[in-house]
Each structure stands twice: as structure tokens, then as C-alpha cells.
Write an enzyme that holds these catalytic residues in place. Structure first.
Site: not given
Length: 388
Positions: A72, A181, A201-203, A239, A327
């Protein structure tokens, strides 16, 4: 002791099906997607399939509008810096909300200092709702970019991004939303809205950390922020993280399949938790917009306690929660979100965020309801215990 994890806005557990989809890319589908041989072609096809899964979840019109990133924060930075790098002459102003995630807010504040850009930070009310009049007044022919989050990471308050994006477009500005979110928790449907750029964001949706995506609407000019190869259609050199990308695609496919059934169940559990805590603990209040929140989030302010102490004591009981944004962990000061909402000082220092996921169970909520009141009571007793 059975552990309970209610800090899903910080990160989610990787779904076992996502891990299973990812595993072959570590040992079998290991080629470089840019290579011309068969190993590369298989990896390239896996990336393309994942790109389609991300496109489908967010309702983008074209798969080539999806740019894979490391998460993110990078997506936000690429959106903001990339858009400003392509902005037309005379557009030197940025509009954000005062409750943006630090990935957006701190970057924009830095740009104000280092590049002389004008930054408008739009206030919110006591429920975390954007001041629409102030937003409208900030838009002008000088606005280059608007960046407003879709759902707040601390309170869960959902912003009316469709309307905000339409207003930005009327002013001729680009519109970006940090939807970290929101994606997987709300139907976002970017193709039917006037959103130019969207971060995810994936997590946050049961994929691993270290992978994310940026939606870039076709026709939007975006200045690349890394030099190197021509990956991601020249918009993000380097990559591709094939294992992470495949995992993100699998997580998006699962979210698309489950969102309609998961959302009401998670909301019901959240409401049970919220109602139960308010009934059991005096001097508690819910923060955020109760009429417009993501289903999994409740942020509760407890008077006469320190949120960090609550988090640490609950952790001893095997219950994981947060004192706002991950954070800002370790800070004893109320977050910028809490401050912006004008939460009274005694409550502002005792804000605890409970964030659920599709893995949360009713039994876990019952355990939290049994433990939290005692923890709050213990901390309040310690605080007001007369000196010997």
C-alpha cells in the site's frame, strides 16, 4: 490459553488456500516473467491470471490498469508522485483529508516543504466524516491531485469517494483513493466511478506482506518512479514478485467469492462486541460514523485508561488488539485521527481498535467480552488507587 486475534486492520493471516496457490511459484513456477523461454512464459501467465483476479475484485475495466507493487505505501507513493510528475503547468495544489494514513499524509506534507506545493488538509467532524464544504472550497483550477482514503484504518469510517471523485473531476484534478482498508471488505467498482488511481495491499485481505497493487485508469498519465526494465508497462521497473502476485490474485479471487456472505456475518459479530462492551464498561464511547463504516472495525475510547496499557494487558490474556494504527505503535500520544475528531482528552488516550476478519468466531467475541471489562476495571483501579 486460547488466543484471539482482532488486529486485522494491521495485518491478516494468510489464508491457507492463498498459501497453497503461492507455493508452486517458489519451487516450480520460478522463471522470470520477462524471459523468453518456457519457464518465463509460465511465470508470465501466472502473473497475468493474478492481474485478472485483482481487476475483477475492484471492478476495473481492463487488466492492464493494474500495476503490481510492494504494498500500500508504495502504491500511494507511485500514485501521488507519478500523478504530480505528469501534472499540467499551473496545477500545484494537493487536497487530502486530515485523517489520511501516514503513507499519504506524510508524503504530501514533505512535498509541501520540499517542492513548494500547496497542501489542503480537509478537516473531519466528531464522527470522522469529511467536511464537504471545506472540500468543495479547496478544489480549484490549481488542484493537481486529490487523495482521499476510502475507509479510515483507525475508525472504519467510509468516505463518499464516488461523490468526492466526481467533484475533483469537475475541477479538472486527478483523484486517488487509498483503498487499503476497503478492498475485499466493500464493493469498490472503480470502472463506474470517476476514480483515476486506487491503492490496495495484499496483507489486508489474507495475502502475504510485501505485495500490493495500484489501479491506474486508462488514459491517466503516470510518471514512473523507478528506472530500469519495462515491467508493468513501464510504470514500475523491477522483476515481478511472482509468488506475492500469485498470492494476491488468489486472495482477491477468494474475497470476490466471499464478500457478500462474509460482510453481514462480520458486521453482526462487530455489533455484538460493540454493544456488549458499551453495556459492560462505563465511560466508553464508539468512534467513527456508525452509519457508514466497514463491517469489521470498531474503535472504542475508554475513559481513564491508557490505550497502550490496555493493549499490553489484553496481550497477556492472549487477545491481540491495537491502539489505533500499527504505524504509530509505541506512541503514548493520541493519533492524528483521534486528535482531528476532537475526542476529549480523557477518552483520547484510551482508544482501542478491534478489527475482525472472516476468521473471527462468535466464541472469540464472547471471550473478549469476558476479559475486556475486567482489564479496564483493573487499570482504572490502579490509576485511582490512593497512595499508601
Amino acid at each position: 490459553m486460547t488466543s484471539v486475534y482482532l488486529d486485522n486492520n494491521a495485518t491478516t493471516r494468510v489464508d491457507i488456500r492463498v498459501a497453497e496457490a503461492m507455493l508452486p511459484t517458489l519451487t516450480e513456477v520460478f522463471g522470470n516473467p520477462s524471459s523468453l523461454h518456457a519457464f518465463g512464459a509460465v511465470a508470465k501467465a501466472a502473473v497475468a491470471a493474478a492481474r485478472e483476479d485483482v481487476r475483477a475484485l475492484i471492478g476495473a475495466a481492463h487488466a492492464d490498469e493494474i500495476v503490481f507493487t510492494s504494498g500500500g505505501t508504495e502504491s500511494d507513493a507511485l500514485a501521488i508522485l507519478g500523478a504530480l510528475g505528469s501534472a499540467t503547468s499551473g496545477r500545484t495544489e494537493i487536497v487530502i483529508s486530515v485523517v489520511e494514513h501516514p503513507a499519504v499524509r506524510r508524503l504530501c506534507q514533505s512535498l509541501q516543504k520540499t517542492r513548494g506545493l500547496v497542501l489542503h488538509e480537509i478537516p473531519v467532524d466528531g464522527h470522522g466524516r469529511l467536511d464537504r464544504a471545506a472540500y468543495a472550497a479547496a478544489l480549484s483550477a490549481r488542484t493537481a491531485l486529490v487523495s482521499i482514503m476510502w475507509a479510515n484504518n483507525e475508525t472504519g469510517t467510509v468516505f463518499p469517494v464516488a461523490d468526492l471523485a466526481a467533484a475533483a473531476k469537475t475541477a479538472g484534478a486527478l483523484f486517488h483513493t487509498d483503498a487499503v482498508q476497503a478492498v475485499g471488505r466493500l464493493p469498490v467498482g472503480v470502472a463506474e466511478r470517476m476514480i483515476d488511481l486506487l491503492s490496495l495491499s495484499g496483507h489486508k485481505l489474507h495475502a502475504p506482506k510485501g505485495v500490493g497493487a495500484l489501479y491506474v485508469r486508462r488514459g491517466v498519465r503516470l510518471a514512473a518512479q523507478t528506472s530500469g526494465g519495462s515491467q508493468e508497462r513501464g510504470r514500475r521497473a523491477g522483476t515481478e514478485n511472482v509468488p506475492g502476485i500469485v498470492a494476491l490474485g488468489a486472495a482477491c479471487a477468494l474475497a470476490a467469492e466471499r464478500i457478500a456472505s462474509d460482510t453481514p456475518r462480520i458486521a453482526a459479530l462487530r455489533d455484538t462486541l460493540e454493544t456488549g462492551l458499551l453495556a459492560r464498561v462505563a465511560g466508553a464511547r464508539v468512534l467513527g460514523d456508525s452509519e457508514s463504516r466497514v463491517a469489521n472495525t470498531t474503535s472504542i475510547a475508554f475513559a481513564a485508561v491508557e490505550s497502550e496499557a490496555v493493549v499490553r494487558l489484553l496481550d497477556r490474556h492472549g487477545i491481540a488488539v491495537s491502539s489505533g494504527s500499527a504505524c504509530a505503535a509505541g506512541s503514548v500520544e493520541p493519533s492524528h485521527v483521534v486528535r482531528a475528531m476532537g475526542v476529549p482528552e480523557d477518552f483520547a488516550r484510551g482508544v482501542v481498535r478491534f478489527s475482525l476478519s472472516r476468521e473471527t468466531t462468535a466464541a472469540e467475541i464472547d471471550r473478549v467480552l469476558a476479559v475486556v471489562p475486567a482489564v479496564i476495571g483493573e487499570l482504572r483501579a490502579d490509576r485511582f488507587e490512593p497512595a499508601a
